[in-house]
Scaffold this motif. Sequence first.
Motif, PDB file in Angstrom:
ATOM      1  N   ASP A 103       0.860  -1.178   0.000  1.00 14.33           N
ATOM      2  CA  ASP A 103       0.000   0.000   0.000  1.00 14.33           C
ATOM      3  C   ASP A 103       0.899   1.232   0.000  1.00 14.33           C
ATOM      4  N   GLU A 105       0.104   4.400  -0.037  1.00 12.20           N
ATOM      5  CA  GLU A 105      -0.584   5.631   0.329  1.00 12.20           C
ATOM      6  C   GLU A 105       0.306   6.596   1.126  1.00 12.20           C
ATOM      7  N   HIS A 109       1.165  10.232  -0.016  1.00 16.28           N
ATOM      8  CA  HIS A 109       0.748  11.344   0.846  1.00 16.28           C
ATOM      9  C   HIS A 109       1.912  12.335   1.008  1.00 16.28           C
TER      10      HIS A 109
END
Lengths: 234, 113
Positions: A103, A105, A109
């Motif tokens: 993942d 993310e 971010h």
Amino acid sequence: MSQTMRFSIYRYNPETDSKPYMQDYTIEVHAGMMLRDALLKIKAEDESFVFRHSCGEGVCGSDGLNINGTNGLACITPIAVLKQPVEVRPLPGLPVIRDLVVDMEQFYHQYRSIKPYLTVHDPEPEEEYRQSPEDRDKLDGLYECILCASCSTSCPSFWWNPDKFRGPAALLQAYRFIADSRDQSTAQRLDELEGPYRLFRCHSIMNCTNVCPKGLNPTKAIGEIKKIMLKHYV
Amino acid sequence: MSWRAASGLHAWLAQRISAIYMAVFLFYFLGVLAFCQPNTFQAWSDWFASTPMQLATAGFFIALFWHAWVGVRDVLIDYIKPFAVRMGLLVSLAITMILLALWVVKVFLAGAL
């Protein structure tokens, strides 16, 4: 002439496995094969095995993996240079979704946080943004990043504080826009990186530079940001 | 100066400046030990009695404490997540360093008398 090669691959399916395990595969390989080709061959034998890949030539940055303990792109890693059994694991530090798929993310971010686009306060020019060849040269070694995350996931500071430390990939891009003669937000960009975490968790150990498959140097870019910050405040 | 600058750029800069000062001082200190060889108590105390040497030595300890504070604080920020534990360790570090600094001051005063 073909020969066989042994692989030990990280496997984890959260729907069926209670914990991750390493699975051994032996496959036939041929000269000139890249690790991605070998993984595709393994997938042809065992279709439950999952990994990300796309362009196959080190441009898209999809198949960043931990190969025999070092991060890199499977598609441009020749299997001939790898010690057997070849241990392939997901990029360290990021949550595993399944097998070699992580993942990303947290990584994205941090990338979004540095505002990876030109900010111009002046009225837009009639035709195009002009830049001298010398100023354009300053972006070499910065713009080539493909966001494969090999660097950030080999950085202990990013492992410990992935929510607060921007990480080498995002900081390289932060410098790419600070160094851009057309960008007019240098002061805000520098201010945004101030404080103990976002920039200054970097202790210049250069893991990022060691693994970058595009041969870029995030440590140097981070050093440049610190220098500009210093000039800006003193 | 904001706390963000103090804990970011300024801390980083302080670590570098103090490192350079300590390197220069140690270079000089070891040079004197190697080439002038102050072997007797008298030679040693004469060396440290001069005001420039006392200022330089005081500067060395200030640099040392400054450097150590930033360095250990960096390690704690890196590895210690729970706020209470981190603050507890930072406070004990601060107390230890204040006690050590007082000891250094005591040694200085004893030398000055």
